[in-house]
Design a protein around this motif. Structure first.
Motif, PDB file in Angstrom:
ATOM      1  N   ARG A   1      -3.398   8.453  -2.417  1.00 29.23           N
ATOM      2  CA  ARG A   1      -4.211   7.387  -2.733  1.00 29.23           C
ATOM      3  C   ARG A   1      -4.425   6.691  -4.373  1.00 29.23           C
ATOM      4  O   ARG A   1      -3.365   5.826  -4.706  1.00 29.23           O
ATOM      5  CB  ARG A   1      -6.139   6.799  -2.084  1.00 29.23           C
ATOM      6  CG  ARG A   1      -6.133   6.169  -3.278  1.00 29.23           C
ATOM      7  CD  ARG A   1      -6.182   4.653  -2.026  1.00 29.23           C
ATOM      8  NE  ARG A   1      -6.939   4.856  -0.386  1.00 29.23           N
ATOM      9  CZ  ARG A   1      -5.216   4.757   0.506  1.00 29.23           C
ATOM     10  NH1 ARG A   1      -5.121   4.041   0.354  1.00 29.23           N
ATOM     11  NH2 ARG A   1      -6.129   4.929   1.748  1.00 29.23           N
TER      12      ARG A   1
ATOM     13  N   THR B   1      -2.984   1.171  -6.721  1.00 25.38           N
ATOM     14  CA  THR B   1      -3.995   1.607  -6.599  1.00 25.38           C
ATOM     15  C   THR B   1      -4.191   1.430  -8.524  1.00 25.38           C
ATOM     16  O   THR B   1      -5.219   1.558  -8.996  1.00 25.38           O
ATOM     17  CB  THR B   1      -4.182   2.715  -6.007  1.00 25.38           C
ATOM     18  OG1 THR B   1      -3.983   2.987  -4.904  1.00 25.38           O
ATOM     19  CG2 THR B   1      -5.570   4.014  -6.797  1.00 25.38           C
TER      20      THR B   1
ATOM     21  N   GLN C   1      -4.169  -5.628   0.713  1.00 30.79           N
ATOM     22  CA  GLN C   1      -4.492  -3.373   1.255  1.00 30.79           C
ATOM     23  C   GLN C   1      -5.133  -3.056   0.262  1.00 30.79           C
ATOM     24  O   GLN C   1      -5.382  -1.880   0.704  1.00 30.79           O
ATOM     25  CB  GLN C   1      -2.393  -3.321   1.115  1.00 30.79           C
ATOM     26  CG  GLN C   1      -2.296  -2.012   2.348  1.00 30.79           C
ATOM     27  CD  GLN C   1      -0.856  -1.666   2.881  1.00 30.79           C
ATOM     28  OE1 GLN C   1      -0.389  -2.609   2.661  1.00 30.79           O
ATOM     29  NE2 GLN C   1      -1.085  -0.667   3.207  1.00 30.79           N
ATOM     30  N   THR C   2      -4.596  -2.763  -1.059  1.00 25.90           N
ATOM     31  CA  THR C   2      -4.828  -1.713  -1.974  1.00 25.90           C
ATOM     32  C   THR C   2      -6.212  -2.162  -2.166  1.00 25.90           C
ATOM     33  O   THR C   2      -6.852  -0.775  -2.265  1.00 25.90           O
ATOM     34  CB  THR C   2      -3.511  -1.831  -3.152  1.00 25.90           C
ATOM     35  OG1 THR C   2      -2.683  -1.375  -2.908  1.00 25.90           O
ATOM     36  CG2 THR C   2      -4.237  -0.775  -3.941  1.00 25.90           C
TER      37      THR C   2
ATOM     38  N   HIS D   1      -8.635  -0.726   0.849  1.00 33.93           N
ATOM     39  CA  HIS D   1      -8.378   1.462   1.014  1.00 33.93           C
ATOM     40  C   HIS D   1      -8.920   1.711  -0.172  1.00 33.93           C
ATOM     41  O   HIS D   1      -9.815   2.400   0.039  1.00 33.93           O
ATOM     42  CB  HIS D   1      -6.687   1.654   0.596  1.00 33.93           C
ATOM     43  CG  HIS D   1      -5.735   1.532   1.639  1.00 33.93           C
ATOM     44  ND1 HIS D   1      -6.002   1.306   2.552  1.00 33.93           N
ATOM     45  CD2 HIS D   1      -4.651   0.746   1.951  1.00 33.93           C
ATOM     46  CE1 HIS D   1      -4.399   1.804   3.937  1.00 33.93           C
ATOM     47  NE2 HIS D   1      -4.075   1.037   2.988  1.00 33.93           N
TER      48      HIS D   1
ATOM     49  N   ARG E   1     -12.427   0.896   1.155  1.00 34.31           N
ATOM     50  CA  ARG E   1     -12.667   2.154   1.922  1.00 34.31           C
ATOM     51  C   ARG E   1     -13.276   3.308   1.619  1.00 34.31           C
ATOM     52  O   ARG E   1     -14.077   4.205   1.863  1.00 34.31           O
ATOM     53  CB  ARG E   1     -11.293   2.183   3.299  1.00 34.31           C
ATOM     54  CG  ARG E   1     -11.971   3.164   4.099  1.00 34.31           C
ATOM     55  CD  ARG E   1     -10.739   3.270   5.469  1.00 34.31           C
ATOM     56  NE  ARG E   1     -11.518   4.288   6.273  1.00 34.31           N
ATOM     57  CZ  ARG E   1     -10.403   5.243   6.260  1.00 34.31           C
ATOM     58  NH1 ARG E   1      -9.585   5.485   5.892  1.00 34.31           N
ATOM     59  NH2 ARG E   1     -11.003   6.207   7.364  1.00 34.31           N
ATOM     60  N   ASP E   2     -12.431   3.523   0.218  1.00 34.21           N
ATOM     61  CA  ASP E   2     -12.986   5.379  -0.280  1.00 34.21           C
ATOM     62  C   ASP E   2     -14.161   5.565  -0.811  1.00 34.21           C
ATOM     63  O   ASP E   2     -13.685   6.002  -2.148  1.00 34.21           O
ATOM     64  CB  ASP E   2     -11.139   5.384  -0.500  1.00 34.21           C
ATOM     65  CG  ASP E   2      -9.972   5.803  -0.191  1.00 34.21           C
ATOM     66  OD1 ASP E   2     -10.562   6.343   0.974  1.00 34.21           O
ATOM     67  OD2 ASP E   2      -8.662   5.786  -0.547  1.00 34.21           O
TER      68      ASP E   2
END
Length: 122
Positions: A22, A28, A59-60, A63, A66-67
């Motif tokens: 990631r 990112t 999408q990035t 993610h 989410r992280d």
């Protein structure tokens, strides 16, 4: 008493590998860089990061959210406004990413020279 296992990214089963994937992803790194000064709207991010598709940016951002590295705030306006901002955890990553970016800028010429030399041997 529960102990947290030691992360070992060299072990194929260690979840830290997902984290390295990631934070090592080019999108990112670029999204985090654009968000470092402060919150930005989706359109601002898309304009600031040349070449990123809508799909990859979305999408990035998902993610990263989410992280726990980015927050997404929806403002009830017409039209709806959505802001993205680094969390404290995300801000803690900006220093190491800035060092990586600086290294890439400082050594780009060396890398290009090495590539040309390698390709010439081919």
């Amino acid at each position: 008493m529960t102990t947290t296992p030691v992360a070992d990214p060299y072990s194929r089963l260690c979840p830290s590998r997902q984290l390295l994937d990631r934070i090592g992803d080019k999108w990112t790194v670029l999204v985090m860089g654009v968000l470092t000064p402060g919150p930005r709207r989706y359109g601002d991010l898309a304009r600031a990061i040349e070449g990123v598709s809508q799909k990859m940016l979305t999408q990035t951002l998902r993610h990263l959210e989410r992280d726990g590295l980015v927050t997404r705030t929806v403002h009830a306006t017409v039209p709806v406004r959505v802001d993205y901002e680094l969390t404290d955890l995300g801000r803690s990553l900006t220093g190491p990413l800035a060092v990586l970016e600086a290294w890439a800028r400082d050594h780009l010429g060396d890398i290009e020279t090495a590539r040309a030399s390698y390709d010439a041997r081919g």
